[in-house]
Design a protein around this motif. Structure first.
Motif, PDB file in Angstrom:
ATOM      1  N   ILE A   1       3.610  11.496  -0.234  1.00 31.31           N
ATOM      2  CA  ILE A   1       2.884  11.992   0.945  1.00 31.31           C
ATOM      3  C   ILE A   1       2.187  10.826   1.629  1.00 31.31           C
ATOM      4  CG2 ILE A   1       2.581  14.262  -0.109  1.00 31.31           C
ATOM      5  CD1 ILE A   1      -0.348  13.471  -0.686  1.00 31.31           C
ATOM      6  N   PRO A   2       2.052  10.858   2.951  1.00 30.91           N
ATOM      7  CA  PRO A   2       1.359   9.775   3.657  1.00 30.91           C
ATOM      8  C   PRO A   2      -0.134   9.776   3.363  1.00 30.91           C
ATOM      9  CG  PRO A   2       1.901  11.544   5.170  1.00 30.91           C
ATOM     10  CD  PRO A   2       2.563  11.897   3.872  1.00 30.91           C
ATOM     11  N   ALA A   3      -0.715   8.596   3.402  1.00 34.98           N
ATOM     12  CA  ALA A   3      -2.148   8.474   3.142  1.00 34.98           C
ATOM     13  C   ALA A   3      -2.940   8.829   4.399  1.00 34.98           C
ATOM     14  CB  ALA A   3      -2.468   7.053   2.695  1.00 34.98           C
ATOM     15  N   GLY A   4      -4.190   9.273   4.182  1.00 37.36           N
ATOM     16  CA  GLY A   4      -5.102   9.507   5.298  1.00 37.36           C
ATOM     17  C   GLY A   4      -5.142  10.930   5.791  1.00 37.36           C
TER      18      GLY A   4
ATOM     19  N   ASN B   1       1.156   5.299   1.407  1.00 40.77           N
ATOM     20  CA  ASN B   1       1.436   6.617   0.875  1.00 40.77           C
ATOM     21  C   ASN B   1       1.119   6.648  -0.620  1.00 40.77           C
ATOM     22  OD1 ASN B   1       3.689   5.471  -0.485  1.00 40.77           O
ATOM     23  ND2 ASN B   1       4.970   5.803   1.334  1.00 40.77           N
ATOM     24  N   CYS B   2       1.339   7.808  -1.238  1.00 45.24           N
ATOM     25  CA  CYS B   2       1.123   7.944  -2.675  1.00 45.24           C
ATOM     26  C   CYS B   2       1.965   9.106  -3.174  1.00 45.24           C
ATOM     27  CB  CYS B   2      -0.361   8.154  -3.000  1.00 45.24           C
ATOM     28  SG  CYS B   2      -1.026   9.749  -2.430  1.00 45.24           S
ATOM     29  N   PHE B   3       1.947   9.313  -4.488  1.00 45.78           N
ATOM     30  CA  PHE B   3       2.696  10.414  -5.087  1.00 45.78           C
ATOM     31  C   PHE B   3       1.800  11.638  -5.266  1.00 45.78           C
ATOM     32  CE2 PHE B   3       5.792   7.232  -6.754  1.00 45.78           C
ATOM     33  CZ  PHE B   3       6.951   7.856  -6.314  1.00 45.78           C
ATOM     34  N   ALA B   4       2.337  12.761  -4.880  1.00 48.80           N
ATOM     35  CA  ALA B   4       1.741  14.055  -5.207  1.00 48.80           C
ATOM     36  C   ALA B   4       2.763  14.749  -6.097  1.00 48.80           C
ATOM     37  CB  ALA B   4       1.456  14.873  -3.957  1.00 48.80           C
ATOM     38  N   GLY B   5       2.605  14.577  -7.400  1.00 51.54           N
ATOM     39  CA  GLY B   5       3.652  15.007  -8.306  1.00 51.54           C
ATOM     40  C   GLY B   5       4.843  14.084  -8.162  1.00 51.54           C
ATOM     41  N   THR B   6       5.968  14.613  -7.722  1.00 52.76           N
ATOM     42  CA  THR B   6       7.147  13.779  -7.443  1.00 52.76           C
ATOM     43  C   THR B   6       7.371  13.628  -5.947  1.00 52.76           C
ATOM     44  OG1 THR B   6       8.577  15.742  -7.574  1.00 52.76           O
ATOM     45  CG2 THR B   6       8.263  14.447  -9.605  1.00 52.76           C
TER      46      THR B   6
ATOM     47  N   CYS C   1      -4.104  11.579  -0.540  1.00 47.47           N
ATOM     48  CA  CYS C   1      -4.089  10.287  -1.261  1.00 47.47           C
ATOM     49  C   CYS C   1      -5.515   9.778  -1.413  1.00 47.47           C
ATOM     50  CB  CYS C   1      -3.274   9.250  -0.504  1.00 47.47           C
ATOM     51  SG  CYS C   1      -1.497   9.585  -0.465  1.00 47.47           S
ATOM     52  N   HIS C   2      -5.766   9.092  -2.564  1.00 50.74           N
ATOM     53  CA  HIS C   2      -7.058   8.439  -2.750  1.00 50.74           C
ATOM     54  C   HIS C   2      -7.215   7.339  -1.705  1.00 50.74           C
ATOM     55  CE1 HIS C   2      -8.408  10.167  -6.612  1.00 50.74           C
ATOM     56  NE2 HIS C   2      -7.106  10.336  -6.832  1.00 50.74           N
ATOM     57  N   SER C   3      -8.384   7.237  -1.141  1.00 46.54           N
ATOM     58  CA  SER C   3      -8.624   6.226  -0.118  1.00 46.54           C
ATOM     59  C   SER C   3      -8.550   4.823  -0.732  1.00 46.54           C
ATOM     60  CB  SER C   3      -9.989   6.452   0.537  1.00 46.54           C
ATOM     61  OG  SER C   3     -10.253   5.438   1.485  1.00 46.54           O
ATOM     62  N   GLY C   4      -7.525   4.039  -0.332  1.00 47.00           N
ATOM     63  CA  GLY C   4      -7.369   2.663  -0.816  1.00 47.00           C
ATOM     64  C   GLY C   4      -6.764   2.540  -2.195  1.00 47.00           C
ATOM     65  N   ASP C   5      -6.604   3.646  -2.889  1.00 41.29           N
ATOM     66  CA  ASP C   5      -6.033   3.597  -4.241  1.00 41.29           C
ATOM     67  C   ASP C   5      -4.683   4.293  -4.239  1.00 41.29           C
ATOM     68  OD1 ASP C   5      -8.346   2.354  -5.085  1.00 41.29           O
ATOM     69  OD2 ASP C   5      -9.311   4.218  -5.702  1.00 41.29           O
ATOM     70  N   TRP C   6      -3.731   3.717  -3.526  1.00 45.97           N
ATOM     71  CA  TRP C   6      -2.431   4.352  -3.336  1.00 45.97           C
ATOM     72  C   TRP C   6      -1.671   4.552  -4.645  1.00 45.97           C
ATOM     73  CZ3 TRP C   6       1.484   1.633  -5.377  1.00 45.97           C
ATOM     74  CH2 TRP C   6       1.242   0.272  -5.620  1.00 45.97           C
ATOM     75  N   TRP C   7      -1.979   3.657  -5.656  1.00 46.14           N
ATOM     76  CA  TRP C   7      -1.224   3.745  -6.910  1.00 46.14           C
ATOM     77  C   TRP C   7      -1.645   4.936  -7.768  1.00 46.14           C
ATOM     78  CZ3 TRP C   7      -4.885   0.164  -5.667  1.00 46.14           C
ATOM     79  CH2 TRP C   7      -6.063   0.169  -6.421  1.00 46.14           C
TER      80      TRP C   7
ATOM     81  N   GLU D   1       0.824  -1.212   0.000  1.00 46.24           N
ATOM     82  CA  GLU D   1       0.000   0.000   0.000  1.00 46.24           C
ATOM     83  C   GLU D   1       0.854   1.257   0.000  1.00 46.24           C
ATOM     84  OE1 GLU D   1      -2.536  -0.364   3.359  1.00 46.24           O
ATOM     85  OE2 GLU D   1      -3.916  -1.742   2.349  1.00 46.24           O
ATOM     86  N   CYS D   2       1.995   1.157  -0.634  1.00 44.52           N
ATOM     87  CA  CYS D   2       2.867   2.320  -0.698  1.00 44.52           C
ATOM     88  C   CYS D   2       3.623   2.304  -2.022  1.00 44.52           C
ATOM     89  CB  CYS D   2       3.837   2.362   0.487  1.00 44.52           C
ATOM     90  SG  CYS D   2       4.900   0.893   0.596  1.00 44.52           S
ATOM     91  N   VAL D   3       4.194   3.429  -2.351  1.00 50.14           N
ATOM     92  CA  VAL D   3       4.930   3.527  -3.618  1.00 50.14           C
ATOM     93  C   VAL D   3       6.420   3.266  -3.423  1.00 50.14           C
ATOM     94  CG1 VAL D   3       3.271   5.109  -4.658  1.00 50.14           C
ATOM     95  CG2 VAL D   3       5.191   6.034  -3.322  1.00 50.14           C
ATOM     96  N   ASN D   4       6.856   3.057  -2.211  1.00 47.20           N
ATOM     97  CA  ASN D   4       8.271   2.814  -1.931  1.00 47.20           C
ATOM     98  C   ASN D   4       8.470   1.618  -0.991  1.00 47.20           C
ATOM     99  OD1 ASN D   4       7.109   4.071   0.249  1.00 47.20           O
ATOM    100  ND2 ASN D   4       8.824   5.487   0.632  1.00 47.20           N
ATOM    101  N   PRO D   5       7.931   0.411  -1.355  1.00 49.39           N
ATOM    102  CA  PRO D   5       8.107  -0.754  -0.477  1.00 49.39           C
ATOM    103  C   PRO D   5       9.578  -1.176  -0.444  1.00 49.39           C
ATOM    104  CG  PRO D   5       7.209  -1.441  -2.586  1.00 49.39           C
ATOM    105  CD  PRO D   5       7.237   0.055  -2.611  1.00 49.39           C
ATOM    106  N   VAL D   6       9.956  -1.844   0.647  1.00 46.67           N
ATOM    107  CA  VAL D   6      11.339  -2.322   0.806  1.00 46.67           C
ATOM    108  C   VAL D   6      11.307  -3.805   1.156  1.00 46.67           C
ATOM    109  CG1 VAL D   6      12.238  -0.071   1.498  1.00 46.67           C
ATOM    110  CG2 VAL D   6      11.364  -1.642   3.235  1.00 46.67           C
ATOM    111  N   TYR D   7      12.406  -4.484   0.819  1.00 44.08           N
ATOM    112  CA  TYR D   7      12.564  -5.909   1.129  1.00 44.08           C
ATOM    113  C   TYR D   7      13.506  -6.052   2.313  1.00 44.08           C
ATOM    114  CZ  TYR D   7      10.228  -7.229  -3.214  1.00 44.08           C
ATOM    115  OH  TYR D   7       9.305  -7.398  -4.215  1.00 44.08           O
ATOM    116  N   GLU D   8      13.038  -6.728   3.334  1.00 41.00           N
ATOM    117  CA  GLU D   8      13.855  -6.999   4.504  1.00 41.00           C
ATOM    118  C   GLU D   8      14.492  -8.383   4.382  1.00 41.00           C
ATOM    119  OE1 GLU D   8      14.629  -5.097   6.986  1.00 41.00           O
ATOM    120  OE2 GLU D   8      13.300  -3.384   6.602  1.00 41.00           O
ATOM    121  N   PRO D   9      15.676  -8.565   4.964  1.00 44.49           N
ATOM    122  CA  PRO D   9      16.316  -9.893   4.915  1.00 44.49           C
ATOM    123  C   PRO D   9      15.416 -10.969   5.515  1.00 44.49           C
ATOM    124  CG  PRO D   9      17.860  -8.228   5.694  1.00 44.49           C
ATOM    125  CD  PRO D   9      16.511  -7.568   5.661  1.00 44.49           C
TER     126      PRO D   9
END
Length: 223
Positions: free
Chosen positions: A184-187, A176-181, A200-206, A156-164
């Motif tokens: 910004i956090p959702a909600g 979160n989502c993108f506002a331009g470049t 951010c659109h509710s539930g539509d983070w992409w 539910e974010c545009v910058n997910p990370v992989y943990e070991p």
């Protein structure tokens, strides 16, 4: 008669010389010597046709007798027409057989592989293992490895990370989502500049954020 006596003696002496053993050489008996050599060198082999059978080692078997020829592990029966050998339809060897014996007429599998191989490693039958954080595998009784790959939920974010040692990516800072470049956090509503507020659109983070712009004069919002 007297004058003819010396002549008769000369003829008899000549005949004697012609048949004397000392004057006879080996070349006078070519046929006899050839026959003698042939008799000494030829070996007469018995003919066993209709009487028995001979194997590769020269052993003789009687008609009706079973034997194993040297070139085969299948038994043969000696007949008047020669050996008649079994030619059975041998069962197929298991492809994972690791030990095959050829002592009988048909090859036999004495040992089947009791482990699985996967990516260069071996595992016991029914052993469960994780070759990677997203895979769950098991060594099946048929020596094959069956794996299930985790089906990760869409982050539910545009910058997910992989943990070991974790299979699925995570949103360390929440949705979160993108506002331009800008991310910004959702909600919540976020003022991205002096004249723009985004959410951010509710539930539509992409989707890009919904933004509201106000008229500004010289970079300041109008009253």
């Amino acid at each position: 008669m007297g004058p003819f006596l010396p002549a008769i003696c000369v003829v008899l002496l000549a005949l004697n010389a012609a048949v004397s053993p000392a004057s006879v050489g080996p070349e006078d008996y070519p046929v006899a010597e050839e026959a003698e050599r042939t008799a000494n060198n030829d070996i007469i082999f018995d003919d066993y046709r209709g009487k028995g059978c001979v194997d590769d080692s020269g052993f003789v078997y009687k008609i009706g007798e079973r034997f194993f020829p040297g070139h085969s592990n299948c038994p043969c029966v000696c007949t008047e027409d020669g050996p008649v050998c079994d030619q059975p339809e041998c069962p197929k060897i298991h492809p994972k057989c690791t030990k095959v014996e050829h002592n009988g007429c048909c090859p036999e599998c004495k040992e089947v592989k009791n482990f699985c191989e996967y990516r260069g490693k071996t595992y016991k039958i029914l052993e469960e293992f994780k070759p990677s954080p997203c895979e769950w595998c098991r060594c099946e009784p048929n020596n094959e490895v069956h794996c299930v790959v985790a089906d990760c939920a869409v982050p539910e974010c545009v910058n997910p990370v992989y943990e070991p040692e974790q299979c699925c990516p995570i949103c360390k800072n929440g949705p979160n989502c993108f506002a331009g470049t800008t991310i910004i956090p959702a909600g919540i509503e976020v003022k991205v500049d002096d004249c723009t507020i985004c959410r951010c659109h509710s539930g539509d983070w992409w989707k890009p954020a919904q933004c509201l712009r106000r008229e500004c004069l010289n970079g300041q919002p109008s009253s």
